[in-house]
Design a protein around this motif. Structure first.
Motif, PDB file in Angstrom:
ATOM      1  N   ILE A 206       0.836  -1.200   0.000  1.00 45.79           N
ATOM      2  CA  ILE A 206       0.000   0.000   0.000  1.00 45.79           C
ATOM      3  C   ILE A 206       0.871   1.250   0.000  1.00 45.79           C
ATOM      4  CG2 ILE A 206      -1.749   1.306   1.253  1.00 45.79           C
ATOM      5  CD1 ILE A 206      -2.841  -1.253   0.052  1.00 45.79           C
ATOM      6  N   VAL A 207       1.941   1.218   0.782  1.00 41.46           N
ATOM      7  CA  VAL A 207       2.874   2.349   0.821  1.00 41.46           C
ATOM      8  C   VAL A 207       3.491   2.570  -0.562  1.00 41.46           C
ATOM      9  CG1 VAL A 207       5.119   3.096   1.713  1.00 41.46           C
ATOM     10  CG2 VAL A 207       3.371   2.250   3.278  1.00 41.46           C
ATOM     11  N   ALA A 208       3.870   1.474  -1.224  1.00 43.05           N
ATOM     12  CA  ALA A 208       4.448   1.594  -2.566  1.00 43.05           C
ATOM     13  C   ALA A 208       3.442   2.201  -3.545  1.00 43.05           C
ATOM     14  CB  ALA A 208       4.910   0.224  -3.062  1.00 43.05           C
ATOM     15  N   ALA A 209       2.182   1.767  -3.446  1.00 43.31           N
ATOM     16  CA  ALA A 209       1.144   2.311  -4.330  1.00 43.31           C
ATOM     17  C   ALA A 209       0.926   3.797  -4.062  1.00 43.31           C
ATOM     18  CB  ALA A 209      -0.159   1.540  -4.135  1.00 43.31           C
ATOM     19  N   ALA A 210       0.918   4.189  -2.772  1.00 45.39           N
ATOM     20  CA  ALA A 210       0.746   5.603  -2.426  1.00 45.39           C
ATOM     21  C   ALA A 210       1.941   6.425  -2.882  1.00 45.39           C
ATOM     22  CB  ALA A 210       0.541   5.752  -0.919  1.00 45.39           C
ATOM     23  N   GLY A 211       3.146   5.871  -2.723  1.00 44.78           N
ATOM     24  CA  GLY A 211       4.341   6.577  -3.176  1.00 44.78           C
ATOM     25  C   GLY A 211       4.355   6.774  -4.679  1.00 44.78           C
ATOM     26  N   ALA A 263      -7.997  -5.573   4.277  1.00 51.86           N
ATOM     27  CA  ALA A 263      -6.812  -4.991   3.647  1.00 51.86           C
ATOM     28  C   ALA A 263      -5.561  -5.809   3.920  1.00 51.86           C
ATOM     29  CB  ALA A 263      -6.613  -3.558   4.138  1.00 51.86           C
ATOM     30  N   ALA A 264      -5.627  -6.720   4.886  1.00 51.95           N
ATOM     31  CA  ALA A 264      -4.469  -7.550   5.215  1.00 51.95           C
ATOM     32  C   ALA A 264      -4.464  -8.882   4.470  1.00 51.95           C
ATOM     33  CB  ALA A 264      -4.436  -7.813   6.725  1.00 51.95           C
ATOM     34  N   ALA A 265      -5.522  -9.171   3.707  1.00 51.94           N
ATOM     35  CA  ALA A 265      -5.631 -10.469   3.034  1.00 51.94           C
ATOM     36  C   ALA A 265      -4.628 -10.585   1.888  1.00 51.94           C
ATOM     37  CB  ALA A 265      -7.054 -10.658   2.505  1.00 51.94           C
ATOM     38  N   ALA A 266      -3.995 -11.748   1.801  1.00 49.09           N
ATOM     39  CA  ALA A 266      -2.986 -11.967   0.758  1.00 49.09           C
ATOM     40  C   ALA A 266      -3.587 -11.914  -0.639  1.00 49.09           C
ATOM     41  CB  ALA A 266      -2.312 -13.322   0.977  1.00 49.09           C
ATOM     42  N   GLU A 267      -4.872 -12.254  -0.783  1.00 45.23           N
ATOM     43  CA  GLU A 267      -5.463 -12.322  -2.123  1.00 45.23           C
ATOM     44  C   GLU A 267      -5.663 -10.951  -2.767  1.00 45.23           C
ATOM     45  OE1 GLU A 267      -8.969 -13.582   0.675  1.00 45.23           O
ATOM     46  OE2 GLU A 267      -6.778 -13.650   0.684  1.00 45.23           O
ATOM     47  N   ILE A 268      -5.514  -9.867  -2.006  1.00 47.09           N
ATOM     48  CA  ILE A 268      -5.687  -8.559  -2.643  1.00 47.09           C
ATOM     49  C   ILE A 268      -4.374  -8.018  -3.230  1.00 47.09           C
ATOM     50  CG2 ILE A 268      -7.559  -8.014  -1.042  1.00 47.09           C
ATOM     51  CD1 ILE A 268      -5.645  -5.796   0.072  1.00 47.09           C
ATOM     52  N   ARG A 269      -3.254  -8.727  -3.016  1.00 45.65           N
ATOM     53  CA  ARG A 269      -1.984  -8.209  -3.549  1.00 45.65           C
ATOM     54  C   ARG A 269      -1.997  -8.084  -5.068  1.00 45.65           C
ATOM     55  NH1 ARG A 269       1.843 -11.770   0.462  1.00 45.65           N
ATOM     56  NH2 ARG A 269       0.999 -10.862   2.390  1.00 45.65           N
ATOM     57  N   PRO A 270      -2.537  -9.053  -5.808  1.00 46.69           N
ATOM     58  CA  PRO A 270      -2.636  -8.842  -7.261  1.00 46.69           C
ATOM     59  C   PRO A 270      -3.477  -7.621  -7.619  1.00 46.69           C
ATOM     60  CG  PRO A 270      -2.938 -11.158  -6.734  1.00 46.69           C
ATOM     61  CD  PRO A 270      -2.961 -10.435  -5.436  1.00 46.69           C
ATOM     62  N   LEU A 271      -4.513  -7.333  -6.813  1.00 42.26           N
ATOM     63  CA  LEU A 271      -5.334  -6.159  -7.073  1.00 42.26           C
ATOM     64  C   LEU A 271      -4.551  -4.867  -6.827  1.00 42.26           C
ATOM     65  CD1 LEU A 271      -8.872  -7.011  -5.634  1.00 42.26           C
ATOM     66  CD2 LEU A 271      -8.138  -6.921  -8.016  1.00 42.26           C
ATOM     67  N   ILE A 272      -3.684  -4.876  -5.809  1.00 43.12           N
ATOM     68  CA  ILE A 272      -2.853  -3.698  -5.547  1.00 43.12           C
ATOM     69  C   ILE A 272      -1.922  -3.448  -6.727  1.00 43.12           C
ATOM     70  CG2 ILE A 272      -1.090  -2.692  -4.040  1.00 43.12           C
ATOM     71  CD1 ILE A 272      -2.266  -4.361  -1.744  1.00 43.12           C
ATOM     72  N   LEU A 274      -2.420  -4.467  -9.819  1.00 41.00           N
ATOM     73  CA  LEU A 274      -3.261  -4.032 -10.934  1.00 41.00           C
ATOM     74  C   LEU A 274      -3.636  -2.565 -10.781  1.00 41.00           C
ATOM     75  CD1 LEU A 274      -4.964  -4.606 -13.464  1.00 41.00           C
ATOM     76  CD2 LEU A 274      -6.810  -5.375 -11.934  1.00 41.00           C
ATOM     77  N   ASP A 275      -3.924  -2.164  -9.549  1.00 39.18           N
ATOM     78  CA  ASP A 275      -4.256  -0.763  -9.282  1.00 39.18           C
ATOM     79  C   ASP A 275      -3.072   0.143  -9.612  1.00 39.18           C
ATOM     80  OD1 ASP A 275      -5.987   1.348  -7.945  1.00 39.18           O
ATOM     81  OD2 ASP A 275      -4.174   1.457  -6.721  1.00 39.18           O
ATOM     82  N   MET A 276      -1.861  -0.293  -9.291  1.00 39.29           N
ATOM     83  CA  MET A 276      -0.675   0.506  -9.603  1.00 39.29           C
ATOM     84  C   MET A 276      -0.503   0.645 -11.113  1.00 39.29           C
ATOM     85  SD  MET A 276       1.906  -0.996  -6.656  1.00 39.29           S
ATOM     86  CE  MET A 276       3.311   0.047  -7.047  1.00 39.29           C
ATOM     87  N   ALA A 277      -0.737  -0.446 -11.841  1.00 37.89           N
ATOM     88  CA  ALA A 277      -0.641  -0.384 -13.301  1.00 37.89           C
ATOM     89  C   ALA A 277      -1.707   0.552 -13.871  1.00 37.89           C
ATOM     90  CB  ALA A 277      -0.788  -1.787 -13.887  1.00 37.89           C
ATOM     91  N   THR A 278      -2.921   0.474 -13.337  1.00 35.61           N
ATOM     92  CA  THR A 278      -4.006   1.350 -13.780  1.00 35.61           C
ATOM     93  C   THR A 278      -3.677   2.810 -13.492  1.00 35.61           C
ATOM     94  OG1 THR A 278      -5.617  -0.410 -13.357  1.00 35.61           O
ATOM     95  CG2 THR A 278      -6.473   1.832 -13.579  1.00 35.61           C
ATOM     96  N   THR A 279      -3.043   3.048 -12.342  1.00 38.42           N
ATOM     97  CA  THR A 279      -2.635   4.402 -11.967  1.00 38.42           C
ATOM     98  C   THR A 279      -1.660   4.977 -12.980  1.00 38.42           C
ATOM     99  OG1 THR A 279      -2.975   3.981  -9.598  1.00 38.42           O
ATOM    100  CG2 THR A 279      -1.490   5.781 -10.174  1.00 38.42           C
ATOM    101  N   VAL A 280      -0.696   4.165 -13.425  1.00 41.79           N
ATOM    102  CA  VAL A 280       0.293   4.632 -14.408  1.00 41.79           C
ATOM    103  C   VAL A 280      -0.377   4.932 -15.748  1.00 41.79           C
ATOM    104  CG1 VAL A 280       2.336   3.973 -15.736  1.00 41.79           C
ATOM    105  CG2 VAL A 280       2.232   3.461 -13.294  1.00 41.79           C
ATOM    106  N   VAL A 281      -1.258   4.038 -16.183  1.00 43.80           N
ATOM    107  CA  VAL A 281      -1.970   4.253 -17.453  1.00 43.80           C
ATOM    108  C   VAL A 281      -2.814   5.531 -17.374  1.00 43.80           C
ATOM    109  CG1 VAL A 281      -3.765   3.343 -18.969  1.00 43.80           C
ATOM    110  CG2 VAL A 281      -1.987   1.818 -18.093  1.00 43.80           C
ATOM    111  N   THR A 282      -3.514   5.713 -16.258  1.00 47.00           N
ATOM    112  CA  THR A 282      -4.354   6.896 -16.087  1.00 47.00           C
ATOM    113  C   THR A 282      -3.515   8.166 -16.108  1.00 47.00           C
ATOM    114  OG1 THR A 282      -5.833   5.553 -14.706  1.00 47.00           O
ATOM    115  CG2 THR A 282      -6.144   7.934 -14.648  1.00 47.00           C
TER     116      THR A 282
END
Length: 293
Positions: A206-211, A263-272, A274-282
Motif C-alpha cells: 500500500i505504501v508503494a502504491a501511495a508513493g 486490507a491484510a488479506a494476501a489475495e488482494i496483492r494482485p489487485l494492488i 493491478l491498481d498501480m498499473a491502472t494508476t500509471v496508465v491513467t
C-alpha cells in the motif's frame, strides 16, 4: 523532463524560500491539523453531549458506518487550512498561490476527472477473483452522497494543498533537484499510508502504491503549473475506493459495495499491483490530455 509551467507555479514561493520558514510552516500545519480534529470532537460534544464522545470516537476509528466515515473526512479541514496559513504568515504569499491559476486548476481538475471516469469504468470490466457485495441500500447511499462527495473533495484537496502545493513549491523554490521537491514529498505522503495494524503484510504494498501516486501527482503538478490535474486524479481515485467499492474494514462506511476481504488479506496483492498499473496508465492519459488542453 522539462517543466516550463512549474517555474511560474514556484514564483510566489521563491520570495521567501528559507528552510527555517518551511520547517516552521510544517509545524504550523501539524498544529492546525490537530486543532481541526479537536474542533470535530468539540462539535460532537455540542450535538451529542460528553457521553457521545466514546461512541463517536469508536465509530471514527472503525469508520464502517456512514456518519463515522464522514466525521473522519471532516478532520481533514485542519490539513487544508494549515498550508494556507503557513503560506500567508511565513512566506507572505496569497492562499491561491498554492493552487495555481484558478481557471487552469478547474479545467485540469475536470479533465483529470473525465479521464479517470473512462479508465476506471473500463477497469471494472476486467475479471478478478474478488467478488463484491452490496453494502448500503441505494436510497440511503444516495442520501449521503452529496456530503460524501464534499468530504472526499476536502480530504483529497487538503492532501494536495499540503504535499503538491505547499511542500512541493517550497522545496522546489529552494532546490533544483527533483529528488527534493518530487521524491521527498512523495515519500512523506506514502509514509502516512503505513498501517501494519490494519494492512498486515500488505502495508508495504500500500505504501508503494501511495508513493507511486505521489510521484505521478507531483509530475502532473509540475507539468501543468497547478494542483488541478493531481487533485482531480486523487479525487476520482478516492471516490472509487471510498464511495463505490471499498474493502471490508475502516473507511468502508460510505461505500455502495464492499469486497468481503480485509486490507491484510494476501489475495488482494494482485489487485494492488493491478491498481498501480491502472494508476500509471491513467497518469499517462491525463498527462497527454492536459498537454493539449
Amino acid at each position: 523532463m522539462q517543466y516550463p509551467a512549474h517555474s511560474a507555479f514556484l514564483a510566489p514561493a521563491r520570495r521567501y524560500p528559507q528552510l527555517w520558514r518551511l520547517l516552521l510552516g510544517l509545524l504550523l500545519c501539524a498544529a492546525i491539523y490537530g486543532l481541526g480534529i479537536a474542533v470535530v470532537f468539540a462539535a460532537i460534544v455540542v450535538f451529542s453531549g460528553p457521553q457521545g464522545i466514546e461512541h463517536w470516537a469508536t465509530q471514527m476509528v472503525e469508520a464502517t458506518g456512514p456518519t463515522g466515515t464522514l466525521l473522519v473526512l471532516a478532520t481533514f479541514v485542519g490539513m487544508a487550512i494549515g498550508p494556507m496559513l503557513a503560506a500567508v504568515i511565513l512566506h507572505r504569499r496569497g492562499v491561491w498561490s498554492l493552487f495555481g491559476p484558478l481557471p487552469r486548476t478547474l479545467r485540469h481538475f475536470g479533465l483529470a476527472l473525465l479521464v479517470c471516469a473512462l479508465v476506471y469504468g473500463a477497469s471494472f470490466l476486467l475479471p478478478t477473483d474478488i467478488r463484491i457485495e452490496p453494502a448500503m441500500e441505494r436510497a440511503l447511499w444516495l442520501s449521503f452522497l452529496p456530503m460524501a462527495f464534499l468530504g472526499v473533495l476536502l480530504q483529497t484537496g487538503a492532501e494536495e494543498l499540503l504535499f503538491r502545493g505547499y511542500l512541493q513549491q517550497q522545496l522546489a523554490a529552494r532546490f533544483r533537484s527533483p529528488l527534493w521537491w518530487m521524491v521527498l514529498p512523495s515519500l512523506l505522503f506514502a509514509s502516512l499510508h503505513y498501517q501494519p495494524e490494519v494492512m498486515g503484510d500488505n502495508a508495504l504494498y500500500i505504501v508503494a502504491a501511495a508513493g507511486l501516486f505521489g510521484l505521478l501527482a507531483a509530475d502532473l503538478t509540475a507539468k501543468t503549473g497547478s494542483i488541478g490535474a493531481a487533485w482531480g486524479f486523487h479525487f476520482a481515485n478516492n471516490v472509487v475506493a471510498i464511495l463505490i467499492v471499498a474493502l471490508d474494514g475502516p473507511l468502508s462506511g460510505l461505500a455502495l459495495y464492499t469486497a468481503p476481504v480485509s486490507a491484510a488479506a494476501a489475495e488482494i496483492r494482485p489487485l494492488i499491483l493491478l491498481d498501480m498499473a491502472t494508476t500509471v496508465v491513467t497518469w499517462l492519459i491525463i498527462r497527454t490530455a492536459v498537454s493539449r488542453a
